[in-house]
Design an enzyme around this catalytic site. Structure first.
Site, PDB file in Angstrom:
ATOM      1  N   GLU A  16     -39.901  -9.313   4.420  1.00 16.15           N
ATOM      2  CA  GLU A  16     -40.784  -9.091   2.592  1.00 16.15           C
ATOM      3  C   GLU A  16     -42.246  -9.904   2.870  1.00 16.15           C
ATOM      4  O   GLU A  16     -42.359  -8.770   1.964  1.00 16.15           O
ATOM      5  CB  GLU A  16     -39.632 -10.077   1.927  1.00 16.15           C
ATOM      6  CG  GLU A  16     -40.126 -10.364   1.092  1.00 16.15           C
ATOM      7  CD  GLU A  16     -38.521 -11.455   1.100  1.00 16.15           C
ATOM      8  OE1 GLU A  16     -37.612 -11.263   0.809  1.00 16.15           O
ATOM      9  OE2 GLU A  16     -39.472 -12.640  -0.341  1.00 16.15           O
ATOM     10  N   SER A  20     -29.481 -11.660  -0.018  1.00 19.43           N
ATOM     11  CA  SER A  20     -30.635 -11.328  -0.407  1.00 19.43           C
ATOM     12  C   SER A  20     -29.667 -10.226  -2.156  1.00 19.43           C
ATOM     13  O   SER A  20     -29.048  -9.309  -2.150  1.00 19.43           O
ATOM     14  CB  SER A  20     -31.520 -10.557   0.700  1.00 19.43           C
ATOM     15  OG  SER A  20     -32.634  -9.699  -0.344  1.00 19.43           O
ATOM     16  N   LYS A  43     -31.440 -12.580   8.020  1.00 20.40           N
ATOM     17  CA  LYS A  43     -31.774 -12.635   6.950  1.00 20.40           C
ATOM     18  C   LYS A  43     -33.269 -13.110   6.701  1.00 20.40           C
ATOM     19  O   LYS A  43     -34.540 -13.380   5.858  1.00 20.40           O
ATOM     20  CB  LYS A  43     -31.205 -13.930   5.560  1.00 20.40           C
ATOM     21  CG  LYS A  43     -31.717 -14.029   3.778  1.00 20.40           C
ATOM     22  CD  LYS A  43     -31.957 -13.283   3.218  1.00 20.40           C
ATOM     23  CE  LYS A  43     -32.624 -13.428   2.726  1.00 20.40           C
ATOM     24  NZ  LYS A  43     -32.834 -14.349   1.709  1.00 20.40           N
ATOM     25  N   HIS A  57     -35.897 -10.815   7.968  1.00 19.10           N
ATOM     26  CA  HIS A  57     -35.485 -10.159   5.812  1.00 19.10           C
ATOM     27  C   HIS A  57     -36.743 -10.486   5.278  1.00 19.10           C
ATOM     28  O   HIS A  57     -37.875  -9.310   4.767  1.00 19.10           O
ATOM     29  CB  HIS A  57     -33.724  -9.985   5.836  1.00 19.10           C
ATOM     30  CG  HIS A  57     -34.038  -9.486   4.389  1.00 19.10           C
ATOM     31  ND1 HIS A  57     -34.850 -10.766   3.698  1.00 19.10           N
ATOM     32  CD2 HIS A  57     -34.119  -8.799   3.092  1.00 19.10           C
ATOM     33  CE1 HIS A  57     -35.162  -9.860   1.844  1.00 19.10           C
ATOM     34  NE2 HIS A  57     -34.404  -9.024   2.614  1.00 19.10           N
ATOM     35  N   ASN A  58     -36.510 -12.295   5.705  1.00 20.99           N
ATOM     36  CA  ASN A  58     -37.831 -12.373   5.004  1.00 20.99           C
ATOM     37  C   ASN A  58     -39.322 -12.502   5.200  1.00 20.99           C
ATOM     38  O   ASN A  58     -40.308 -12.304   4.921  1.00 20.99           O
ATOM     39  CB  ASN A  58     -37.536 -13.824   4.324  1.00 20.99           C
ATOM     40  CG  ASN A  58     -36.108 -14.263   3.382  1.00 20.99           C
ATOM     41  OD1 ASN A  58     -35.973 -13.363   3.243  1.00 20.99           O
ATOM     42  ND2 ASN A  58     -36.367 -15.171   2.437  1.00 20.99           N
TER      43      ASN A  58
HETATM   44  C1  6PG Z   1     -33.958 -12.263  -1.270  1.00 17.48           C
HETATM   45  C2  6PG Z   1     -35.847 -13.257  -1.356  1.00 17.48           C
HETATM   46  C3  6PG Z   1     -34.981 -15.540  -1.510  1.00 17.48           C
HETATM   47  C4  6PG Z   1     -36.140 -15.328  -1.698  1.00 17.48           C
HETATM   48  C5  6PG Z   1     -36.790 -16.709  -1.031  1.00 17.48           C
HETATM   49  C6  6PG Z   1     -38.018 -16.264  -0.093  1.00 17.48           C
HETATM   50  O1  6PG Z   1     -33.750 -11.866   0.288  1.00 17.48           O
HETATM   51  O2  6PG Z   1     -33.317 -12.944  -2.499  1.00 17.48           O
HETATM   52  O3  6PG Z   1     -36.198 -13.255   0.123  1.00 17.48           O
HETATM   53  O4  6PG Z   1     -34.196 -15.004  -0.148  1.00 17.48           O
HETATM   54  O5  6PG Z   1     -36.853 -14.777  -3.227  1.00 17.48           O
HETATM   55  O6  6PG Z   1     -36.336 -17.853  -1.961  1.00 17.48           O
HETATM   56  O7  6PG Z   1     -39.153 -17.294  -0.655  1.00 17.48           O
HETATM   57  P1  6PG Z   1     -40.454 -17.683  -1.106  1.00 17.48           P
HETATM   58  O8  6PG Z   1     -41.182 -16.716  -0.824  1.00 17.48           O
HETATM   59  O9  6PG Z   1     -40.373 -18.660  -2.054  1.00 17.48           O
HETATM   60  O10 6PG Z   1     -40.603 -18.093   0.419  1.00 17.48           O
END
Ligand code: 6PG
Length: 469
Positions: free
Chosen positions: A188, A126, A181, A184-185
């Site tokens: 996010e 990430s 990960k 994590h997303n």
């Molecule tokens: C990171 C991000 C990276 C990314 C994903 C999310 O941790 O660096 O999460 O993996 O930006 O592609 O993307 P989407 O918003 O397109 O699902």
């Protein structure tokens, strides 16, 4: 001989190569299209970067055990490259997948490669392009001995937290790295949407200009909300569209894209049986945003309050927005951590939550000042069932309670949707309720399906012939 080889020279791949080379590792590189390798090697002439143009040549450059890192698109391209490179490798060699692969794909690939003696590591990376170049957060999972063979490289190139610790640690067997990960997303997504909701509330109901909002977010980013996502949001709000002179953000079409990692988090959370409503609300907020044309029509047809700047109590609303955002952020991390705990039990992952928080403190997209407190909470109480129960966060949410609720009320009253804030507060209130209305759900189930129920006043399983009463 090269310490490691990297296949896939997209921006992430290129920047990781430059990062490794800068740290003194020799990297053999290969890309499907020759022109890209040539252009990259030409742009970055460096004795540590060794361009190769066939896979045979690539593999021949690698010291043993061979370390082959893939930075190709998740899904079929990973299988295709593994298929091509596998016959050129020997038992003991290691393939590292650094993309956003689904953890079940990683586990399938591990099983397929095991009979050949080839180790497969699933590694979440990430931090975007900048992170890849200057120090990402790295989330590795797979066979321990394979990790040990790449650890010196990862530790050198990873971001360093304030205490100097590298943002990488072994997370466990199987797809543990890609699982972490994925979560994590998911976090996010929830944090991004929570920020967007407060932006919307302060803009529409608070009547703040975008530049005022930038100043507010900059100030917030200096205190407890300090985080990469706040920082870039404040910056985004400062950028003007060169054509119109308006804030560029206001000229961007309000349809959010997604590549699927947030959705995977929710889908898997259902399987593991851990609620992550804030993450799910964020995924759904993106989905509903994509129905732009339908929304434009519905805006004309469906009655309800139209957000209107109220002017009065602006300072109070800003304060409430700040408290709500902090609470939303804490709840997003709490849900993500609870899911990680559930998944560890379900899949045999061995990570400690304190270590996960530790490697998220720098380099990654969800890095935030908060993560040091989260790390400490789990370090002090490794069995803590939920982050909300940690003293620091119990107190922090207690103090922000009123503002959190008022911000949501302001959204509800004015027709400003705040799905993540609403889901986060409902999660908090559900979690702290001793008695939920699930008693009625049980009665309904027993009524139409004789599903039986338990009682609060005596042990046993009961059924009532409701129709006869
Ligand atoms: C990171 C991000 C990276 C990314 C994903 C999310 O941790 O660096 O999460 O993996 O930006 O592609 O993307 P989407 O918003 O397109 O699902």
């Amino acid at each position: 001989m090269a310490h490691i080889g990297l296949i896939g020279l997209g921006v992430m791949g290129q920047n990781l190569v430059r990062n490794m080379a800068r740290h003194g590792f020799q990297v053999a590189i290969y890309n499907r299209t020759r022109a890209k390798t040539e252009a990259f090697a030409h742009e970055h002439p460096d004795p540590n970067i060794v361009p190769t143009y066939t896979l045979d040549e690539f593999v021949a450059q690698l010291e043993r055990p061979r370390r082959v890192m893939l930075m190709v698109k998740a899904g079929a391209p990973v299988d295709a490259v593994v298929e091509q490179v596998r016959p050129l490798l020997e038992p003991g060699d290691i393939i590292v997948d650094g993309g956003n692969s689904h953890f079940t794909d990683t586990e399938r690939r591990q099983r397929a490669l095991e009979p050949h003696g080839i180790h497969f590591l699933g590694v979440g990376i990430s931090g975007g392009e900048e992170g890849a170049l200057w120090g990402p957060s790295i989330m590795p999972g797979g066979p321990r001995e394979a990790y040990d063979a790449v650890a010196p490289i990862f530790e050198a190139i990873a971001a360093k937290a304030e205490d100097g610790e590298p943002c990488v640690t072994y997370l466990g067997p199987g797809g543990a790295g890609h699982y972490v990960k994925m979560v994590h997303n998911g976090i996010e997504y929830a944090v991004m949407q929570a920020i967007a909701e407060v932006y919307d509330l302060l803009r529409r109901v608070g009547g703040l200009q975008v530049s005022d909002l930038a100043a507010v977010f900059e100030e917030w980013n200096r205190a407890e909300l300090a985080s990469f996502l706040m920082e870039i949001t404040a910056h985004i709000l400062r950028v003007k569209d060169p054509e119109s002179g308006d804030p560029l953000v206001e000229r961007i079409l309000d349809k959010a894209g997604q590549k699927g990692t947030g959705k995977w988090t929710s889908q898997n959370a259902f399987d593991v049986g851990i609620p992550v409503p804030s993450i799910t609300a964020a995924v759904e907020a993106r989905i509903i945003s994509a129905f732009k044309e339908e929304r434009v029509r519905a805006a004309q047809l469906l009655p309800g309050p139209v957000p209107e700047a109220q002017g009065q109590n602006r300072l109070q609303l800003i304060e409430e927005g700040r408290e709500a955002l902090f609470a939303d952020m804490v709840v997003a991390y709490a849900q993500g951590m609870a899911l990680l705990r559930g998944a560890a039990a379900e899949y045999g992952y061995t990570y400690h939550l304190a270590d996960v928080a530790k490697i998220w403190r720098a380099g990654c997209i969800i890095r935030a000042a908060l993560l040091e407190d989260i790390r400490r909470a789990f370090a002090e109480a490794p069995d803590l069932p939920n982050l909300l129960l940690a003293d620091t966060f119990r107190q922090a949410l207690g103090e922000r309670q009123q503002g959190w609720r008022e911000a949501l009320v302001a959204g509800l009253t004015n027709g400003v949707p705040m799905p993540v804030t609403a889901a986060s507060l409902a999660y908090y209130d559900s979690y702290r309720r001793e008695r939920l209305p699930a008693n009625l759900i049980q009665a309904q189930r027993d009524y139409f399906g004789a599903h039986t129920y338990e009682r609060v006043d005596k042990p046993g399983t009961f059924h009532t012939e409701w129709h006869q009463l």
